[in-house]
Design an enzyme around this catalytic site. Structure first.
Site, short mmCIF file in Angstrom:
data_model
loop_
_atom_site.label_atom_id
_atom_site.label_comp_id
_atom_site.label_asym_id
_atom_site.label_seq_id
_atom_site.Cartn_x
_atom_site.Cartn_y
_atom_site.Cartn_z
N LYS A 103 -0.53 75.44 -31.12
CA LYS A 103 -0.61 76.32 -29.94
C LYS A 103 0.75 76.38 -29.25
CE LYS A 103 -2.23 72.40 -27.18
NZ LYS A 103 -3.42 71.71 -26.68
N TYR A 110 25.78 72.16 -7.35
CA TYR A 110 25.00 72.72 -6.24
C TYR A 110 24.41 71.60 -5.38
CZ TYR A 110 24.89 77.47 -8.15
OH TYR A 110 25.22 78.71 -8.59
C1 LIG Z 1 -3.46 70.50 -27.40
C2 LIG Z 1 -4.68 69.86 -27.88
C3 LIG Z 1 -4.64 68.79 -28.78
C4 LIG Z 1 -3.35 68.13 -29.21
O1 LIG Z 1 -2.98 67.17 -28.24
P1 LIG Z 1 -1.69 66.25 -28.42
O2 LIG Z 1 -1.71 65.37 -27.24
O3 LIG Z 1 -0.53 67.17 -28.41
O4 LIG Z 1 -1.85 65.56 -29.71
C5 LIG Z 1 -5.83 68.30 -29.27
N1 LIG Z 1 -7.01 68.83 -28.87
C6 LIG Z 1 -7.09 69.84 -27.99
C7 LIG Z 1 -8.41 70.35 -27.58
C8 LIG Z 1 -5.94 70.39 -27.45
O5 LIG Z 1 -6.02 71.39 -26.58
#
Ligand SMILES: *Cc1c(COP(=O)(O)O)cnc(C)c1O
Length: 365
Positions: free
Chosen positions: A43, A262
């Site tokens: 994702k 800054y």
């Molecule tokens: C993003 C996600 C993961 C992966 O989690 P990590 O901590 O990056 O391993 C697993 N399950 C779900 C439902 C997620 O949304």
């Protein structure tokens, strides 16, 4: 240093993507998963690493891919990805279901409206579905009280090829661990004889009990530690997939009492030599990383000085006299874990990776 006039990108900032590191980390996940299968979570543009290059790097080893963006799932199919694809938030409106069926996407049903929509949709063939349970995080997922009626509804619909029970842990990455939610999950799933999917990276690395039939590693594939407070990525044998680098574009000597950047947040307490690196928050470097954030200059550890600007940040070169214009710097990645930079900005490597800006060119190594 004479630079060719025409480059794909004249500014020296760049991210290097290591397919070999990604595959190595997948292998680490594989070891921890034992006989469980792995959803490679891609994702958010594969946590900022590039969806296609990441998925293609894993195409011959991955059991399946998981994401939340329908258009990206369809793009994976168009790119020839044949493995199962899991949609972690399911569909957002019933109108998407024909596309799920057409492209063989598995929806996570996390709310009763989705179950009802699924049961009512005009589907030609039964589909695999995931049913997500809320086991204490109180974000997505059906409450246990709904489970019997929902399962009965799904069975009665005749539309499910398989139902997998899924849940997500709130504290797999911390001392709190998973004992309570795991007990809740066991109570809900007992006697149902359904496959289960529970573990994110942290749970996969720390709790063999939570493997289930399908684990869902994300951050560990990209070489970030899922629990940097407990163990660093190298301690889990994970390698950086993304290395963000740039170069020093200006150098100056400053005197004791001089200020930098800054807000004049940094005041030198002695004569110093500082460099300016072409990387700023518009490249995805966290503006909240204050003075002292680690940075590599020609492979040697130094620290940032003052506030991060949009396009640049300042680096302490006092102890690196050989550094000058054109000297390479590493913001994070190989040799400097993103987790360390993230900690200096009070965040996690996930956020750094995801924030890599589109203007940063990525090359594969
Ligand atoms: C993003 C996600 C993961 C992966 O989690 P990590 O901590 O990056 O391993 C697993 N399950 C779900 C439902 C997620 O949304």
């Amino acid at each position: 240093m004479i630079r060719p006039v025409v480059r794909s990108c004249a500014r020296p900032i760049h991210a290097r993507f290591s397919a070999a590191a990604l595959r190595h980390n997948h292998q680490v996940a594989r070891r921890h998963a034992a006989s469980a299968k792995l959803w490679s979570v891609v994702k958010a543009n594969a946590y900022g690493h590039g969806l296609m290059r990441s998925a293609l790097a894993l195409a011959d080893v991955a059991d399946g891919f998981a994401l939340v963006e329908l258009e990206n799932a369809i793009a994976l199919r168009a790119a020839g990805i044949r493995q199962p694809i899991l949609m972690l938030e399911g569909f957002y409106s019933a109108g998407e279901l024909p596309l799920f069926a057409e492209h063989g996407l598995i929806p996570v049903l996390h709310d009763s409206w989705q179950v009802d929509a699924f049961c009512a949709a005009p589907l030609r063939a039964p589909m695999a579905v995931y049913l997500k349970l809320n086991i204490g995080m109180n974000r997505l997922g059906l409450n246990g009280t709904e489970l019997d009626s929902v399962l009965a509804k799904l069975v009665a619909s005749g539309r499910t090829e398989t139902v997998t029970l899924m849940a997500h842990f709130a504290d797999a990455d911390s001392e709190a661990g998973i004992a309570r939610p795991m007990a809740r999950f066991r109570a809900l799933s007992a006697g149902r004889h359904l496959p289960v999917s529970l573990a994110n990276s942290a749970a996969l690395l720390r709790f063999p009990d939570a493997r289930g039939q399908w684990a869902r590693p994300g951050i560990m594939l990209y070489g970030g530690s899922p629990c940097p407070d407990l163990q660093c990525a190298a301690g889990y044998d994970l390698q950086a997939v993304m290395t963000l680098g740039s170069e020093i574009i200006a150098v100056r000597e400053i005197a004791s009492g001089d200020q930098v950047g800054y807000g004049s947040t940094f005041t030198a307490d002695r004569a110093m030599r500082i460099g300016v690196a072409a990387c700023g928050y518009a490249d995805g470097y966290p503006r909240h990383a204050g003075t002292g954030t680690p940075i590599l200059v020609d492979g040697r550890r130094s620290r940032t000085i003052g506030r991060v600007s949009m396009d640049k940040l300042c680096v302490d070169l006092s102890d690196i006299p050989s550094a000058g214009i054109g000297t390479p710097v590493t913001l994070w990645g190989e040799g400097l874990p993103a987790d360390e930079v993230a900690a200096a900005a009070s965040t996690i490597s996930y956020e750094l990776f995801c924030a890599l800006a589109p203007r940063v060119p990525v090359t594969e190594v």
